[in-house]
Design an enzyme around this catalytic site. Structure first.
Site, PDB file in Angstrom:
ATOM      1  N   GLY B 265       1.146  -1.438  -0.056  1.00  0.00           N
ATOM      2  CA  GLY B 265       0.449   0.129  -0.021  1.00  0.00           C
ATOM      3  C   GLY B 265       0.562   1.513   0.219  1.00  0.00           C
ATOM      4  O   GLY B 265       2.207   1.145   0.113  1.00  0.00           O
ATOM      5  N   GLY B 267       2.312   4.708   1.464  1.00  0.00           N
ATOM      6  CA  GLY B 267       3.264   5.131   2.247  1.00  0.00           C
ATOM      7  C   GLY B 267       4.577   4.257   3.516  1.00  0.00           C
ATOM      8  O   GLY B 267       4.695   3.801   2.572  1.00  0.00           O
ATOM      9  N   GLU B 290      -0.857  -1.784  -6.600  1.00  0.00           N
ATOM     10  CA  GLU B 290      -1.447  -0.340  -7.405  1.00  0.00           C
ATOM     11  C   GLU B 290      -0.180   1.137  -7.518  1.00  0.00           C
ATOM     12  O   GLU B 290       0.079   1.343  -8.597  1.00  0.00           O
ATOM     13  CB  GLU B 290      -2.304   0.165  -6.526  1.00  0.00           C
ATOM     14  CG  GLU B 290      -2.440   0.285  -5.117  1.00  0.00           C
ATOM     15  CD  GLU B 290      -3.229   0.341  -4.524  1.00  0.00           C
ATOM     16  OE1 GLU B 290      -4.784   0.459  -4.473  1.00  0.00           O
ATOM     17  OE2 GLU B 290      -3.618   1.565  -3.237  1.00  0.00           O
ATOM     18  N   ASN B 380      -8.347   9.045   4.512  1.00  0.00           N
ATOM     19  CA  ASN B 380      -7.600   9.454   3.887  1.00  0.00           C
ATOM     20  C   ASN B 380      -9.071   8.232   2.472  1.00  0.00           C
ATOM     21  O   ASN B 380      -9.540   8.554   1.270  1.00  0.00           O
ATOM     22  CB  ASN B 380      -6.519   8.535   3.011  1.00  0.00           C
ATOM     23  CG  ASN B 380      -5.255   9.392   3.584  1.00  0.00           C
ATOM     24  OD1 ASN B 380      -5.542  10.315   3.618  1.00  0.00           O
ATOM     25  ND2 ASN B 380      -4.361   8.465   3.732  1.00  0.00           N
ATOM     26  N   GLY B 384      -7.146   0.598  -2.142  1.00  0.00           N
ATOM     27  CA  GLY B 384      -7.461  -0.534  -3.292  1.00  0.00           C
ATOM     28  C   GLY B 384      -6.664  -1.759  -1.436  1.00  0.00           C
ATOM     29  O   GLY B 384      -6.932  -2.823  -2.304  1.00  0.00           O
ATOM     30  N   LYS B 404       0.089   9.057  18.778  1.00  0.00           N
ATOM     31  CA  LYS B 404      -0.143  10.210  19.193  1.00  0.00           C
ATOM     32  C   LYS B 404       1.310  10.225  20.662  1.00  0.00           C
ATOM     33  O   LYS B 404       0.771  10.206  22.196  1.00  0.00           O
ATOM     34  CB  LYS B 404      -1.338   9.943  20.171  1.00  0.00           C
ATOM     35  CG  LYS B 404      -2.503  10.469  19.067  1.00  0.00           C
ATOM     36  CD  LYS B 404      -2.365  11.731  18.520  1.00  0.00           C
ATOM     37  CE  LYS B 404      -3.319  11.534  17.264  1.00  0.00           C
ATOM     38  NZ  LYS B 404      -2.966  13.083  16.492  1.00  0.00           N
TER      39      LYS B 404
END
Lengths: 506, 506
Positions: B265, B267, B290, B380, B384, B404
């Site tokens: 993916g 990122g 992708e 977001n 996919g 966090k």
């Protein structure tokens, strides 16, 4: 010639005929066993009973894999005999359900197309023994299944040993109905050549080397018949809304009068919806489904349906006899396939299936719970609904708007368990009406669902929740501390809190 | 010859060259517009800016469809100019996200393979105008995309009119990289002939009749570069756990040293995991993904990766220039496809992909939230991840165990939103460790996840929740009134409550 000789055509195998007890003795404590059976059809019947019997005398725990649910109360009997350590990929028995929810049986709830894919790649423990009901064994040792294919083919191919139950009550005419195709190995797999529901791409039997057939048990017990109820006012209204919607799609030019291949889940509502096509103007319909129920044959007899592909035949008492006696009339319009193929994402997407499945509950954003009561207690399992819903042309979920005599709403603020996310749900139908969610954002979905699908007695309650959630903002507005409060209250009092007071019986 | 003449090879089309403002004038209030662009690569750049400018002077609201996220702050600019009434199927911009969560923009979050399937069957409003960035227009009017294909091909084929942005900053050498294949109509569709990541099955350009090209705009603005961060200790640990697990699979004979085609993916974490293969013994790897990020080219350069198929190239500043200058070195190892094909369930299942995607949070039973902060606020979109996770050979989700600064645990009692249910999740990895969920029932999943993936500071809190839930029973034990309490508390105080007191900074 004994009664079974014409069924066991490989004469060298006839000396493997043994009692159920002798065959069951091959199954030892700790083994993984793959049995035939899909939605109460075509399950092995004698060996599991003998196993349950043995478990009274000695420690005996197995991992049981099947196609889907078993008939003849076998899951109940096995659960009560405490034979089942692990069970996958589906079940539908109240006794086994109790054991699963008590944590006594580890149940692995899987997309029905995936179990053998994982077995084939050694991602699940290997099947030691397969037990497969058959109408016949061919000269070459091929196993001809009965009223279901399920996972039987891959179980038999992958297992060390195969026990075949030749069921004399299953008509020999079933031979020729099955189409056994096993996908090639990955990553060098070729396309699965099914391009229409009618495509025959495999063999009419399960090919196994005859020497792997370790025992043959002769049985005569019939399949259990279906437990579905006849259509009632509610299910007829659901069918009516769906017919009206599909007519609209035809008018808009999106679908032809023959629609696209239809899939319908197991159970009363899906059967009633299919039944509803009898009163529709649609014609030359085709099914590409997993279970074929009474409605399939009603549609055949009415001349509405041209062809049906499935993985099992699960019929009511009357229908069972009429279909099996007149099998010749239907055989050229029917195929039974392995559930890996009937439910295969590749084929489902290619054919552009209209998928109709039953929801236990859904929420105001269109997420669907198919499996868990109050988020915790398993009903049956996800079955094939995910295989179909994700990849279909139209993903439709149906349910009645109320349960428990009105104490429970099937539409809730947030589902207590998600099996199908909003991404996989196009159309929701209750007896109240139909929500078309295609191309809608969550806030729009909420308005459509609350207006169209919710029972009048809960509509204000849901709208009030949504309005307060909307004030907090977010793409999918929720009040997290209240989102599951309807279920919490139901668990405590038996009633969901969002009901309009005047609709609550005194 | 002007600068663009070699790029517009159909000379009859050269008189369509116009300013961005003239082209944008074709887009009218209420229209549906399909623009190129996928993960900040290859988006139309000039026309959307001209649209935003126009919206200051006149009412102008459109439905904007793209491949995925846009670069050059275009989603932000369009959102600020209030041009977007509706947006699908993905975005990743903080400004647009704010508008979506405020309910100002209706965002339809879809599986990336499905948008054009729905458009093609008229289940979404038709695309009035397509705006596609290209490196060239061929003699026959074929549009050659730039650094992404996304949904551009189907948008151009289905739209009434096409505006082409010829981007002179995109090297002409990109031509030949693309493989444009459009599936045939359902229900008579044929198999998609992709059988390996290398399969070329279509054309190197988008075929449209030249008369449909209504305007050509010449631009020079570059793609935005990637915003991912370099691997850090945490992401390196995640990569390490995954490598170790895959090595185990190789040892068990389930995978070869070349594994199976890899998807990762978008990122930082997924890129870092792919980067981790540099230090692995695996070789002759292939990708069927992708988005292709820096790691793809690091693996090429290290001789680890043989081939990569994707729908876009999204690279860091340095990598972008080095790859585009040396495109000849990579071209024979690369294909860019329509996202419908790069993400197609049929192909994903056939190839047996190892899918690696990022979770926002997951729960003790393995359900994954990829999209919604505290169940309500969109980040977001699902992108996919669902296309791959559902149909892959191995579905892996990765995330750091804490967010966090430790105030939030990425592992929670119940996820606040479900994008991927337990049925679609095989492996979970955090920097703490890896949970292999294959073949496990929910109660077993809980033990494995809590032991292997949870940060030490939250482990006792989750175990305590699970133990109390288990006392209540159920296949998937939960205490419904507490299941989302960690999120409720986080919303109120910024901190989840399950943290070990001594780990909370004073």
């Amino acid at each position: 010639m004994t009664a079974y000789e014409s069924r066991v055509r490989n004469s060298a195998l006839r000396n493997r005929v043994s009692s159920a007890e002798e065959a069951a003795a091959m199954i030892r404590d700790g083994m993984t066993v793959g049995m035939s059976g899909f939605t109460r059809a075509g399950e092995a019947k004698a060996v599991p009973l003998a196993l349950a019997e043995r478990a009274r005398a000695e420690p005996l725990k197995i991992t049981l894999l099947t196609g889907a649910s078993l008939g003849n109360d076998l899951d109940k009997t096995l659960a009560e005999a405490r034979v089942l350590a692990r069970r996958m990929p589906f079940q539908a028995d109240p006794g086994l359900r109790r054991a699963i929810n008590a944590g006594e049986v580890m149940f692995i709830d899987q997309h029905l197309s995936e179990t053998v894919e994982m077995l084939r790649t050694d991602q699940l423990p290997p099947v030691d023994i397969a037990v497969v009901e058959a109408v016949a064994i061919t000269e070459s040792g091929g196993i001809v299944p009965t009223t279901s294919v399920g996972n039987s083919a891959s179980f038999a191919i992958l297992a060390q040993k195969v026990i075949v139950e030749i069921n004399l009550s299953q008509p020999a005419a079933l031979e020729g109905l099955h189409d056994i195709y096993i996908p090639t190995h990955r990553p060098t797999r070729l396309p699965i050549p099914v391009v229409t529901p009618e495509s025959r791409v495999g063999m009419p039997f399960i090919p196994v080397p005859p020497e792997k057939i370790a025992a043959i048990v002769i049985t005569e017990k019939k399949d259990s018949t279906s437990t579905i109820h006849d259509p009632d006012d509610g299910t007829r209204q659901i069918a009516g809304h769906l017919n009206e919607f599909l007519l609209g799609e035809v008018r808009k030019g999106r679908l032809g009068q023959s629609l696209q291949p239809l899939q319908a889940g197991i159970g009363t509502i899906a059967n009633a919806v299919m039944h509803g096509f009898l009163d529709s103007p649609f014609h030359d319909l085709k099914m590409y489904s997993e279970v074929l129920q009474d409605s399939t044959f009603d549609l055949f007899d009415a001349g509405k349906l041209n062809f049906a592909s499935g993985s099992s035949l699960t019929l009511s008492e009357n229908r069972y006899h009429r279909v099996l006696e007149r099998l010749g009339d239907y055989k050229h319009k029917l195929i039974l396939r392995p559930q890996e193929i009937s439910n295969h994402p590749e084929v489902v997407r290619r054919l552009g299936i209209i998928a109709i499945n039953t929801a236990l509950e859904f929420d105001i954003y269109g997420n669907v719970n198919s499996t868990h009561v109050a988020g915790t207690r398993m009903m049956n399992g996800i079955g094939g609904s995910g295989d179909f819903a994700r990849n279909s042309y139209l993903s439709i979920f149906v349910t009645k708007s109320l349960a428990k005599g009105g104490d429970v709403s099937s539409v809730v603020p947030m589902v207590s368990h998600v099996d199908h996310s909003e991404h996989d749900v196009d159309i929701l139908v209750t007896e109240v009406g139909l929500a078309d969610l295609r191309g809608l954002a969550p806030r729009e979905r909420a308005h459509t669902i609350i207006s169209n699908c919710v029972h009048n007695s809960y509509r204000d309650g849901l709208l009030e929740y949504y309005r307060r959630a909307e004030l907090r903002g977010g793409h999918t507005p929720h009040i997290l501390e209240e989102a599951l409060s309807w279920h919490v209250e139901m668990e405590k009092t038996g009633r969901m809190p969002g009901r309009k007071p005047e609709t609550i019986p005194a």
